[in-house]
Design an enzyme around this catalytic site. Structure first.
Site, PDB file in Angstrom:
ATOM      1  N   ARG A  65       0.833  -1.209   0.000  1.00 23.11           N
ATOM      2  CA  ARG A  65       0.000   0.000   0.000  1.00 23.11           C
ATOM      3  C   ARG A  65       0.864   1.255   0.000  1.00 23.11           C
ATOM      4  O   ARG A  65       1.796   1.363   0.782  1.00 23.11           O
ATOM      5  CB  ARG A  65      -0.937   0.002   1.211  1.00 23.11           C
TER       6      ARG A  65
ATOM      7  N   ARG B  64       1.675   1.529  10.479  1.00 27.69           N
ATOM      8  CA  ARG B  64       1.310   1.842   9.094  1.00 27.69           C
ATOM      9  C   ARG B  64       2.540   1.693   8.206  1.00 27.69           C
ATOM     10  O   ARG B  64       3.455   2.510   8.254  1.00 27.69           O
ATOM     11  CB  ARG B  64       0.763   3.276   9.015  1.00 27.69           C
TER      12      ARG B  64
ATOM     13  N   GLU C 258      -7.203  -0.474  14.794  1.00 25.14           N
ATOM     14  CA  GLU C 258      -7.797  -1.429  13.851  1.00 25.14           C
ATOM     15  C   GLU C 258      -6.825  -2.552  13.490  1.00 25.14           C
ATOM     16  O   GLU C 258      -5.707  -2.301  13.063  1.00 25.14           O
ATOM     17  CB  GLU C 258      -8.215  -0.682  12.578  1.00 25.14           C
TER      18      GLU C 258
ATOM     19  N   SER D 160     -10.890  -6.011   9.436  1.00 19.55           N
ATOM     20  CA  SER D 160     -12.003  -5.300   8.842  1.00 19.55           C
ATOM     21  C   SER D 160     -12.854  -6.272   8.037  1.00 19.55           C
ATOM     22  O   SER D 160     -12.348  -6.933   7.129  1.00 19.55           O
ATOM     23  CB  SER D 160     -11.461  -4.200   7.931  1.00 19.55           C
TER      24      SER D 160
ATOM     25  N   ARG E 279       0.959  -5.455  12.016  1.00 17.40           N
ATOM     26  CA  ARG E 279       0.098  -4.702  12.928  1.00 17.40           C
ATOM     27  C   ARG E 279      -0.361  -5.514  14.136  1.00 17.40           C
ATOM     28  O   ARG E 279      -0.382  -5.004  15.265  1.00 17.40           O
ATOM     29  CB  ARG E 279      -1.104  -4.123  12.190  1.00 17.40           C
TER      30      ARG E 279
END
Length: 465
Positions: free
Chosen positions: A292, A307, A391, A394, A432
Site C-alpha cells: 500500500r 502503518r 484497527e 475489517s 500490525r
RNA sequence: GGUGGGGUGGCGGAGCGGUUGAACGCGCCGGUCUUGAAAACCGGUAUACCCUUCGGGGUAUCGCGGGUUCGAAUCCCGCCCCCACCGCCA
C-alpha cells in the site's frame, strides 16, 4: 458496480447512498449519458436490423451479379455495373449512418463507464449514519481475565508498559534503519525472533481458518492486471493507493499493479465464470504480501509497525448465493472466526460498527475489529500512554457489487444466471497484530511472553528476551 | 529473449467472404420403449442488452480491439493468452 437498471428505477437511493458515504458522484450526468446512449443504440439497432434484412435479400444477388461481371461482354458490363450500384446504394447508406452512430456511442461510453464505476453501493439501512469515523459505534468488547483496558496498564500488570517500538528495539526484533536504507520510510526488517514471531502468527492464523473453519487454502498472485483491481472495486477510486508497475513503458502490452490485499487475487479467481449453485459457498483463505502506498497518510503513524508499505496478511473470502440472509450470516460467521482467534491469542478487542461515512465505495456494511494497543491513545502527565484500540481487522459485506464488476455468476434455481454475493475479512495481518501481542505480553523485565497458541509455531519457545 | 504452432458453444471438433448463433460428436435435460436400468430412438440444450399490446420481436458476441467489404468466424493490422523447442534462471 451497482446495477444500472436499479439506478434508473431509483436514482434517489443511490444519490442518498453516495451522500451518506461522503462520496462525490454525478448521478444526473450518469443518467443523462445512459439515456442518450440507449437512444442511440436503439436507433443503431433498428438500422442494423434493416441492414441485415437487406443483406439477406440482396446479398446473394450481388454475389451472382459480380460473378457474371467477369464473364460479361463489354456491352453488357455497364448495365450489370449499374444494377450492382443500385442494389448497393441503400445498404451503403445504412452503413454510413451506423458508423456515425457508432462514433457517438464510442464518445459516450468511456464517460458513462467512468461514472458508473464510481457510484458506490449504498450503505444498508441498519448502518448508522455518521460524519466521520468518530461516529462509528462500539458493538461489544472482549477481554481476557488477566487484563481490563478500563484500568491502566500498571493496574493490570503492575508496571508501566513500553511501546512496541521500544520493545522491538530492545529485543532486536526489527531493524528499521537498514530497512529504510534499502526501501525508504515505512519499511521494516524483521530480525531473529521478530521474524519467528511474525511467521508464527501468520501460520497460526492460516491453520486456524483453514483447518478449523473449513476455508480452502489458496495462494494468489500479488501482481495483477488492472482489470482485477477494477473488478474487485479497488479501482478507480483507490488507484493512488496501489503500486503501479509501468510495463507498458518498456513496450509490454499492459501494466501491472501490486495488490493491497489477498482479497484481490481470491476474488479474481472466478471472474467471468458461471458457477453451479451447488459449488457455493466458496470459502477461500490465503496468506499474501500486501502493498500500500499510503497516499494521503503522510505524517500519520510514521513510527513503528502500525502503518507500513508492505505487510503480510491472512485473508478470508466468501462467495455465496445472492441471498441477503445468507450473506449476513456469513458476515457474522467470519467476524466470529476473528473473535475466536483474538480470544485464543487472549488479546482484548472490540467490534466497531463502521458508520456510513467510514464505508468505502464497495461495501454495504463493515465491521472493524480493533485490538487494544497500550502504546496508543492519550499520554498522561508522566508520559505514559493510556492505550487505545487500533484497527487490526475489517469485515466487509458487499452484496453483488464486486461480483457484478468481476462478472462472477452462478446458475440459480430457474436456470437464470445471478451475480454472487461476496464478503471478506482479515484473519490476521502482520506486523500490525504484533503491536498488541508484544505490548500486551510484555513483562516487567523487558521480555515478552509468547502467547500459548503460538508456541507450537515457535519451536516451543515460551518467551522472547 | 529467440523460433514455430494455436485460440470456435459445457467439452471435443468442422467451417470456398453471403439464410452459419454456427455442421458433427460427446455431455446435460425432457420424452418414447422397459418390471427397473442400460441401449436405441425423438425433442431440447449459450450469454448480454434493448423493445414489447407479455404472444414475441430486435441487436451484439467464434480470445480482445480496430480495419477492409453492401456483407467477416472466414481477409488485414495491433494486443492478450496458450502450447512446443532453444537460450537464461530462483
Amino acid at each position: 458496480m451497482i446495477d444500472l437498471k436499479q439506478l434508473r428505477e431509483n436514482p434517489d437511493r443511490f444519490r442518498k447512498g453516495a451522500k451518506a458515504k461522503k462520496i462525490e458522484v454525478d448521478i444526473d450526468a450518469l443518467l443523462a449519458l445512459d439515456s442518450r446512449k440507449r437512444a442511440l443504440m436503439a436507433e443503431q439497432e433498428s438500422k442494423r436490423a434493416e441492414q441485415n434484412k437487406i443483406s439477406k435479400e440482396i446479398g446473394p444477388q450481388i454475389g451472382k451479379l459480380k460473378g457474371s461481371l467477369k464473364k460479361a461482354s463489354d456491352t453488357e458490363r455497364p448495365g450489370v455495373e449499374a444494377e450492382i450500384k443500385t442494389l448497393e446504394e441503400k445498404p451503403s447508406r445504412l452503413k454510413t449512418e451506423i458508423q456515425g452512430l457508432d462514433q457517438q456511442i464510442a464518445e459516450i461510453d468511456p464517460r458513462l463507464n467512468e461514472l458508473l464505476l464510481k457510484v458506490p453501493l449504498p450503505p444498508d439501512p441498519d448502518v448508522p449514519a455518521g460524519e466521520s469515523e468518530a461516529d462509528n459505534v462500539e458493538l461489544r468488547t472482549w477481554n481476557p481475565d488477566w487484563f481490563d483496558p478500563k484500568k491502566s496498564f500498571r493496574e493490570n500488570k503492575g508496571f508501566d508498559p513500553k511501546s512496541h517500538i521500544d520493545l522491538i528495539r530492545d529485543l532486536k526484533l526489527v531493524d528499521f534503519e537498514r530497512a529504510v536504507k534499502i526501501a525508504g520510510a515505512r519499511h521494516y526488517v524483521f530480525t531473529g525472533d521478530g521474524m519467528r514471531l511474525q511467521q508464527a502468527v501468520l501460520r497460526f492464523a492460516f491453520d486456524f481458518v483453514t483447518n478449523e473453519h473449513g476455508f480452502t487454502p489458496m495462494s494468489v498472485p500479488v501482481i495483477v492486471r488492472e482489470e482485477c483491481m477494477v473488478g474487485t472495486g479497488f479501482f478507480p477510486t483507490g488507484r493512488d493507493q496501489a503500486y503501479h508497475i509501468a510495463e507498458t513503458a518498456r513496450g509490454a502490452g499492459h501494466d501491472l499493479f501490486l495488490t493491497g490485499t489477498g482479497e484481490v487475487g481470491l476474488m479474481g479467481l472466478h471472474a467471468d465464470e458461471i458457477l453451479d449453485a451447488d459449488q457455493l459457498p466458496l470459502q477461500y483463505a490465503t496468506v499474501s504480501t500486501c502493498f500500500r502506498r499510503e497516499a494521503g497518510a503522510a505524517g500519520k503513524d510514521t513510527a513503528g509497525l502500525y502503518r507500513v508499505h508492505q505487510f503480510d496478511k491472512v485473508e478470508q473470502v466468501v462467495i455465496c448465493k445472492a441471498d441477503e440472509a445468507e450473506s449476513r450470516a456469513w458476515h457474522q460467521k467470519m467476524i466470529g472466526i476473528v473473535e475466536e482467534l483474538m480470544q485464543k491469542l487472549e488479546l482484548p478487542y472490540r467490534l466497531l460498527q463502521c458508520c456510513t461515512a467510514d464505508l468505502g465505495p464497495k461495501n454495504a456494511d463493515m465491521i472493524d475489529i480493533e485490538g487494544w494497543m497500550p502504546s496508543r491513545g492519550e499520554v498522561d502527565a508522566d508520559g505514559i500512554s493510556q492505550g487505545a484500540y487500533g484497527e487490526t481487522h475489517s469485515a466487509s459485506r458487499l452484496y453483488d457489487y464486486q461480483c457484478r464488476r468481476l462478472n462472477l455468476r452462478y446458475r440459480g434455481e430457474n436456470g437464470k444466471t445471478v451475480f454472487c454475493h461476496s464478503l471478506n475479512n482479515t484473519v490476521a495481518a502482520t506486523p500490525r497484530i504484533l503491536i498488541p501481542i508484544l505490548e500486551m505480553y510484555q513483562n516487567e523485565d523487558g521480555s515478552v511472553t509468547v502467547p500459548e497458541v503460538l508456541r507450537a509455531y515457535m519451536g516451543g519457545r515460551e518467551s522472547i528476551g
